[in-house]
Scaffold this active site. Sequence first.
Site, mmCIF file in Angstrom:
data_model
loop_
_atom_site.group_PDB
_atom_site.id
_atom_site.type_symbol
_atom_site.label_atom_id
_atom_site.label_comp_id
_atom_site.label_asym_id
_atom_site.label_seq_id
_atom_site.Cartn_x
_atom_site.Cartn_y
_atom_site.Cartn_z
ATOM 1 N N CYS A 54 0.843 -1.196 0.000
ATOM 2 C CA CYS A 54 0.000 0.000 0.000
ATOM 3 C C CYS A 54 0.877 1.244 0.000
ATOM 4 O O CYS A 54 2.110 1.173 0.085
ATOM 5 C CB CYS A 54 -0.914 0.022 1.220
ATOM 6 S SG CYS A 54 -0.027 0.280 2.776
ATOM 7 N N CYS A 106 3.151 1.547 2.931
ATOM 8 C CA CYS A 106 4.387 0.771 2.812
ATOM 9 C C CYS A 106 5.444 1.575 2.061
ATOM 10 O O CYS A 106 6.618 1.623 2.455
ATOM 11 C CB CYS A 106 4.128 -0.544 2.080
ATOM 12 S SG CYS A 106 2.950 -1.640 2.886
ATOM 13 N N ASP A 160 5.102 26.065 -34.233
ATOM 14 C CA ASP A 160 6.117 26.527 -35.175
ATOM 15 C C ASP A 160 5.689 26.062 -36.569
ATOM 16 O O ASP A 160 4.982 25.065 -36.717
ATOM 17 C CB ASP A 160 7.475 25.926 -34.806
ATOM 18 C CG ASP A 160 8.558 26.316 -35.788
ATOM 19 O OD1 ASP A 160 8.699 27.520 -36.068
ATOM 20 O OD2 ASP A 160 9.237 25.406 -36.294
ATOM 21 N N ASP A 200 10.457 21.978 -33.479
ATOM 22 C CA ASP A 200 11.383 20.887 -33.806
ATOM 23 C C ASP A 200 12.826 21.322 -33.953
ATOM 24 O O ASP A 200 13.706 20.486 -34.084
ATOM 25 C CB ASP A 200 10.952 20.190 -35.103
ATOM 26 C CG ASP A 200 11.307 21.009 -36.336
ATOM 27 O OD1 ASP A 200 11.234 22.253 -36.263
ATOM 28 O OD2 ASP A 200 11.660 20.408 -37.363
ATOM 29 N N ASP A 225 13.816 26.621 -31.535
ATOM 30 C CA ASP A 225 12.569 26.456 -30.782
ATOM 31 C C ASP A 225 12.826 26.100 -29.322
ATOM 32 O O ASP A 225 11.900 26.173 -28.505
ATOM 33 C CB ASP A 225 11.708 25.351 -31.408
ATOM 34 C CG ASP A 225 11.256 25.702 -32.818
ATOM 35 O OD1 ASP A 225 10.992 26.884 -33.064
ATOM 36 O OD2 ASP A 225 11.182 24.786 -33.659
#
Length: 768
Positions: free
Chosen positions: A32, A35, A455, A652, A656
Amino acid sequence: MLHQIGSPRTPPPGPPPERTERADLPVTGMTCAGCAHSVQQALARTPGVVSAAVNIATRRASVVFDPDQVGLEGIARAVEGAGYGVVLPRPAGAAGAAEAAEEPEGTSAEVRAARRRFAVAALCGIPVTVLGMSHGLLDFPGKSHVQLALTLPILLYSGRGYFVRAWSALRHGAANMNTLIAIGTGAAFLYSLAATFAPALVAPSSGPHGGHAPVYYEAVAGIIALVLLGGLLESGARVRTSSALRALARLQSATARVARDGGEEEIPLERLAVGDVVVVRPGERIPVDGEVVDGASTVDESMLTGESIPVRKADGDPVTGGTMNRTGAFRFRATRVGRDTYLQQVLRMVEEAQGGRAPIQRLADRVSGIFAPTVVALAAVTFAAWMALAPPDERLRLALVQAVSVLIIACPCAMGLATPTAILVATGRGAELGVLVKGGEILERASEVDTVVLDKTGTITAGEPAVTEVEPIEGWTEERLLAVAASVEAVSEHPVGEAIVAAARERGVAPAPASGFEANPGRGVAAHVDGVPVRLGSVALFEVAAGAPLLRRAAELAALGRTPVIVEVQGRVVGVLGVADPARPGSREAVARMREMSLDVVMLTGDHRATAEAVAREVGIERVVAEVLPDRKAREVQRLRSEGRKVAMVGDGINDAPALAAADVGIAVGTGTDVAIAASDVTLVRAGLGGVVTSLALARATIRTIRQNLFWAFGYNVMGIPIAAGALYPWTGWLLSPVIASAAMAFSSVSVVTNSLRLRRFGRSLRP
């Protein structure tokens, strides 16, 4: 890497260590969120540990430590001291993240042991439950002794781990699910033991039981068996949540065939080095990334691009590890091996994301940290209330039964699983769809995005110019005009020149030899073709020589988003070419989907406004910010954020990267540069805007699922605890049996995991 339970460890005062190492270790025995919190606290107290985070969904601990102060053995001792096990890694090899993606050996052994414990609990527990629930139909002398004999193996073997871990947590001043189960079953067992051998201690001589106190061995057996069953069901569901990551890991070959000393040698992948020449035969997977040096074939790159059509590979072409060779044999030189290969980078990114901690989890973390002690207190109040209010001859029995029911039904397993299981499934499904998310926090931020900034070049468009119009003057043909232009551009490295040469090749036009090539940057090029002077360039280069109709046509092409290229032969303009970077297939549909999702879409580009607006019209974008220098892109993103918008930036290129970092969520197209990908929060493996829609829709679906999980988990406990305490008894006479409470608790955890598993179906109904 991993989902953090509780607050992060505060670094010790003083300078940070000169060097640190990181280890991601499978932890066994956790059941859990409490734990996980106990393990994390134990690691945080270990000298030399800089930070520690534990994920209950993946059952792994991520530890950053100073190797000069503590090693892996010391970390393992800390985990074991908290009452849990740890699986130390094998010697590092090429498998890297692939090993981590598979179920670790310790985890598999733990599951097998849990099955054995459940088998014993079920085998012994069924007759105990039948006898206990027979309501007098199966009474016989020594019945309680038979139940005791069958319950002991369940308590001492099947349920032993709960008591060991509860004691360990108690020694560290903590409480968790194990504490609740141990107290509940221990109290029921001790009461039943007293009722078996000394009934006068727990039941008066008069009353409904006539001095024969009832026993609750069936509650002990049922609770342990049902909790074990819930854990097994949860483990099975958890294995399914990691299926995408394991499927990716299986794409990694175990060996490679290397060309050496005039022959071939098959070696383990971890022995492969950069520069080795690898031999690949038809039907084999390519083991690592490299570059073809001999031979040709077609390669199935669907795991990389999503395209089912195989790609032709020949000398000089790159190949990616994990892709499938189809028809031919070839050799390639390894350029990236081990943890540097593309597949390993994807595996690491997905693994790290699956442990990501979403801000929405903080409330559940805080509640889980205090829930177990609170429940123990509520159980004590329940016990005291029944002792005070129940009839004297029933008070001890009722007080004990309802206190045990409170302890069992309130186990906070579901709360601890609500967020990490959803993140686990979502990031795995995202990887299958070509969307790599760097963590749970990113998913939550992406779900809040209301503005997408795109872009243009390489994102909306393909980033590869192509000839769109060929318009010669009267007396010239398109093929002749292209032949002359391609002859000059054949030696040029400019993208526009490459597009003209490619257009000529597609039409079967062969360029003629050219001499005396000259380039005028930003304006045009010139050369002699068969001894005849030829010039190509922008309108500005020919504004005197060109006739008015040609200038008008060039202006029309520019308005359409084309780059007009004028062709002049022997001082006479003979035609104009239109060159454009076309929009990627699917860009218009993706923009329409974004608008359907109530997202504002903005194009941000350094191109001229006329070109940018033409592309924007083509794909359906209304707002365009054009002629923006690279250093201004980040400022434009920050300006949008200052308006209160939640911004996702998609790009990309290197220019950027600042804008990607400045946005709330940076989304890098995977075909772009490493710098852009490193600066982003989400990486799209495949080119095109469809991945942007997928990533944002997946984020929304994930956070929606987490909210459903948390509502179920909190609501279950809020409703379940009063019923278990007997709040409805005065009006309805309803009391909740501890066995039913344990079944409900197990069902709660399984339901949360099952709800998260629905994310595995995400995207199957999306339009391509």
